[in-house]
Each structure stands twice: as C-alpha cells, then as structure tokens.
Scaffold this motif. Structure first.
Motif, PDB file in Angstrom:
ATOM      1  N   ALA A  35       0.852  -1.195   0.000  1.00  0.00           N
ATOM      2  CA  ALA A  35       0.000   0.000   0.000  1.00  0.00           C
ATOM      3  C   ALA A  35       0.888   1.246   0.000  1.00  0.00           C
ATOM      4  N   VAL A  36       0.771   2.041  -1.062  1.00  0.00           N
ATOM      5  CA  VAL A  36       1.588   3.258  -1.155  1.00  0.00           C
ATOM      6  C   VAL A  36       0.792   4.404  -0.540  1.00  0.00           C
ATOM      7  N   THR A  37       1.287   4.891   0.595  1.00  0.00           N
ATOM      8  CA  THR A  37       0.490   5.802   1.426  1.00  0.00           C
ATOM      9  C   THR A  37       0.920   7.259   1.324  1.00  0.00           C
ATOM     10  N   LYS A  38       1.778   7.577   0.371  1.00  0.00           N
ATOM     11  CA  LYS A  38       2.383   8.921   0.358  1.00  0.00           C
ATOM     12  C   LYS A  38       1.381  10.072   0.428  1.00  0.00           C
ATOM     13  N   THR A  39       0.232   9.922  -0.203  1.00  0.00           N
ATOM     14  CA  THR A  39      -0.732  11.030  -0.216  1.00  0.00           C
ATOM     15  C   THR A  39      -1.689  10.986   0.975  1.00  0.00           C
ATOM     16  N   ALA A  40      -1.665   9.924   1.747  1.00  0.00           N
ATOM     17  CA  ALA A  40      -2.638   9.737   2.829  1.00  0.00           C
ATOM     18  C   ALA A  40      -2.076  10.217   4.162  1.00  0.00           C
ATOM     19  N   SER A  41      -2.964  10.410   5.126  1.00  0.00           N
ATOM     20  CA  SER A  41      -2.515  10.817   6.453  1.00  0.00           C
ATOM     21  C   SER A  41      -2.145   9.560   7.252  1.00  0.00           C
ATOM     22  N   PRO A  42      -1.418   9.737   8.362  1.00  0.00           N
ATOM     23  CA  PRO A  42      -1.038   8.564   9.166  1.00  0.00           C
ATOM     24  C   PRO A  42      -2.237   7.739   9.632  1.00  0.00           C
ATOM     25  N   ASP A  43      -3.432   8.362   9.716  1.00  0.00           N
ATOM     26  CA  ASP A  43      -4.636   7.615  10.129  1.00  0.00           C
ATOM     27  C   ASP A  43      -4.980   6.454   9.213  1.00  0.00           C
ATOM     28  N   ALA A  51      -7.722  -3.999   7.096  1.00  0.00           N
ATOM     29  CA  ALA A  51      -8.053  -4.554   5.780  1.00  0.00           C
ATOM     30  C   ALA A  51      -7.118  -5.694   5.396  1.00  0.00           C
ATOM     31  N   GLY A  52      -6.225  -6.060   6.288  1.00  0.00           N
ATOM     32  CA  GLY A  52      -5.351  -7.204   6.027  1.00  0.00           C
ATOM     33  C   GLY A  52      -4.060  -6.869   5.310  1.00  0.00           C
ATOM     34  N   ILE A  53      -3.803  -5.582   5.097  1.00  0.00           N
ATOM     35  CA  ILE A  53      -2.562  -5.166   4.432  1.00  0.00           C
ATOM     36  C   ILE A  53      -1.426  -5.182   5.464  1.00  0.00           C
ATOM     37  N   ARG A  54      -0.273  -5.715   5.067  1.00  0.00           N
ATOM     38  CA  ARG A  54       0.867  -5.797   5.987  1.00  0.00           C
ATOM     39  C   ARG A  54       2.122  -5.119   5.442  1.00  0.00           C
ATOM     40  N   ASP A  55       2.022  -4.559   4.230  1.00  0.00           N
ATOM     41  CA  ASP A  55       3.181  -3.920   3.599  1.00  0.00           C
ATOM     42  C   ASP A  55       2.814  -2.503   3.179  1.00  0.00           C
ATOM     43  N   ARG A 224      -3.226   5.253  -5.185  1.00  0.00           N
ATOM     44  CA  ARG A 224      -4.524   5.915  -5.378  1.00  0.00           C
ATOM     45  C   ARG A 224      -5.727   4.998  -5.240  1.00  0.00           C
ATOM     46  N   LYS A 225      -5.710   3.864  -5.888  1.00  0.00           N
ATOM     47  CA  LYS A 225      -6.896   2.987  -5.883  1.00  0.00           C
ATOM     48  C   LYS A 225      -7.217   2.455  -4.495  1.00  0.00           C
ATOM     49  N   LEU A 226      -6.221   2.461  -3.626  1.00  0.00           N
ATOM     50  CA  LEU A 226      -6.426   1.900  -2.291  1.00  0.00           C
ATOM     51  C   LEU A 226      -6.713   2.980  -1.245  1.00  0.00           C
ATOM     52  N   VAL A 227      -6.011   4.096  -1.303  1.00  0.00           N
ATOM     53  CA  VAL A 227      -6.077   5.052  -0.192  1.00  0.00           C
ATOM     54  C   VAL A 227      -6.648   6.415  -0.527  1.00  0.00           C
ATOM     55  N   ASN A 228      -6.896   6.693  -1.824  1.00  0.00           N
ATOM     56  CA  ASN A 228      -7.499   8.002  -2.132  1.00  0.00           C
ATOM     57  C   ASN A 228      -9.024   7.925  -2.027  1.00  0.00           C
ATOM     58  N   PRO A 229      -9.632   8.894  -1.335  1.00  0.00           N
ATOM     59  CA  PRO A 229     -11.094   8.853  -1.155  1.00  0.00           C
ATOM     60  C   PRO A 229     -11.817   8.971  -2.509  1.00  0.00           C
TER      61      PRO A 229
END
Ligand SMILES: *Cc1c(COP(=O)(O)O)cnc(C)c1O
Length: 229
Positions: A35-43, A51-55, A224-229
């Motif tokens: 999961a590439v979280t660069k655009t998301a907040s730490p929350d 959601a079962g993601i570990r990476d 984007r597909k995972l963490v962008n609203p």
C-alpha cells in the motif's frame, strides 16, 4: 479523515489480483500488495491493517517520517520505493526492511554500511529503467548486471529482484511489454549469474497492476486505488 473505505478497496484489489493470477495459472499467495500511502494521512495505517494489508510503501523520507511515528507503524513491513539520497540512508535503514529503488553503486555501498552498523539486512531490488524514459530513475537494462554483481557481494544487503515503473498511459496493455521485459531480464540474470533468490519483481501500480501480475509481479505498489477517497 475516515479511512473506512479502505477495507472495501482492499477487498476489490485482492479479488482482481486473484483473477489475474487465475488467468495465468499463478498462486495468488505469491503476490504481495504494498500500500503506497504517500498522499494519505497517518490515520490510514490502522485502516490498512484492519483490511489485512501488511506492507506499506513510501517514496520520500520526509513524508514517511510522520507515518512512522504512528503507533500502528510497527505492525507493517516498510518499503522505500522512491529515489533515495545517500544522506537519508541513515534514517531509512533502521525503519525500512525493503528498498525497491537501488539504482547506483554509491547507494548500495551506503545501504550496506549502515545495515552492517545496525546489525540488520536490507532487502533490495534493483530499479531498472526498462522504458528508457529519460525522467525515470533506475539503471539501463544493460547496467543491471554490474550493479547486481556489486550488491550481492556487499554484507548487509539481500538482493531480492528487480523493480520498474511503467510509463503512465491510458491503456494498461501498453505497460505489458515493459513488465515482460523486466521479467525476461530477471530470468536472464538469474541464469547467467546462477543466482537463486532473485525471485521478486516489483511492478504494477493502480492503473496497471493486473497486467503486471499476469507478467509475474510479486510486489504490486498500489496508492490511489487503495487510499485516495
Ligand atoms: C506513487 C507511487 C506508486 C503508486 O502509484 P499509484 O498510481 O498511486 O498506485 C508506486 N510506485 C512508486 C515508485 C510511486 O512513487
């Protein structure tokens, strides 16, 4: 920010990964979703964990730093996927088990030195600029062997495979030749150097991960597909 939507997105992405695996006879257990979280907040971290993601993947140290302070950060394996400046190696090595963007000898030596100092091993992937786009980082395909030979001799590094970024295009099929070329390069290096364990291929993002899985990706980097609203 309520990241409750992440659960459904992860489910959908996993189903699509599984379908892509079925089409080519692969075991879905051989594909890790980073999961590439660069655009998301730490929350986003607790939601990803639920959601079962570990990476988790980050491309810049400055952005990763805030997320790494979240109490949920310790629940994940961290992947550094962006251009890494040598002066950031001392921060990255203690927190990131993986570096996907090894692109030069100087960086390999710096990572190895810091890993040895800390008593850890960094899993590295050599980033290859398959498409030849000038703005993309990574070594040219014909330079990959020299960097691979160097990196595997260094203590503190475990060379796991190759990584690439496909050019951004509307049609994911346009990325297929790039992914196929990375796999062929991996196969060639593996047989030429009699290497075992060069098994990972980090390729595929939000718009082209299914094609990447069909072509052999073991790590897909999805933002984007995972963490962008
Ligand atoms: C941002 C990024 C991704 C994820 O891209 P999306 O299109 O948001 O899925 C993957 N790999 C690298 C190196 C990135 O910088």
């Amino acid at each position: 920010m309520d990241y409750g939507f992440v659960q459904e997105r992860a489910r959908e992405i996993r189903a699509r990964v599984e379908a892509a695996c079925r089409r080519v006879g692969r075991d879905p257990a051989g594909v890790r979703i980073v999961a590439v979280t660069k655009t998301a907040s730490p929350d986003v971290l607790p939601a990803l964990h639920a959601a079962g993601i570990r990476d988790v993947g980050e491309n810049r140290w400055q952005i990763a730093r805030d997320k790494l302070q979240h109490e949920a950060a310790a629940l994940f394996e961290w992947h550094f996927i962006g251009t890494l400046q040598t002066n950031k190696v001392k921060y990255v090595v203690p927190r990131f088990g993986w570096v996907h963007s090894l692109d030069r000898a100087e960086l390999a030596r710096a990572l190895s030195q810091e890993a040895v100092r800390r008593g850890v091993t960094v899993q590295v992937l050599i980033q290859v600029n398959v498409s030849g786009e000038t703005q993309k980082h990574g070594v040219a395909p014909e330079e990959a062997e020299a960097l691979l030979r160097l990196a595997r001799e260094l203590p503190g590094l475990s060379v796991r495979g190759l990584m690439t970024m496909a050019p951004a295009v509307d049609d994911p099929e346009a990325a297929r030749p790039v992914f196929a070329a990375l796999r062929e390069l991996r196969d060639e290096l593996q047989s030429r150097l009699s290497l075992e364990g060069l098994s990972d291929l980090s390729m595929g993002m939000s718009d082209d991960f299914e094609v990447a899985v069909e072509e052999g990706a073991t790590l897909v980097r999805i933002g984007r597909k995972l963490v962008n609203p």
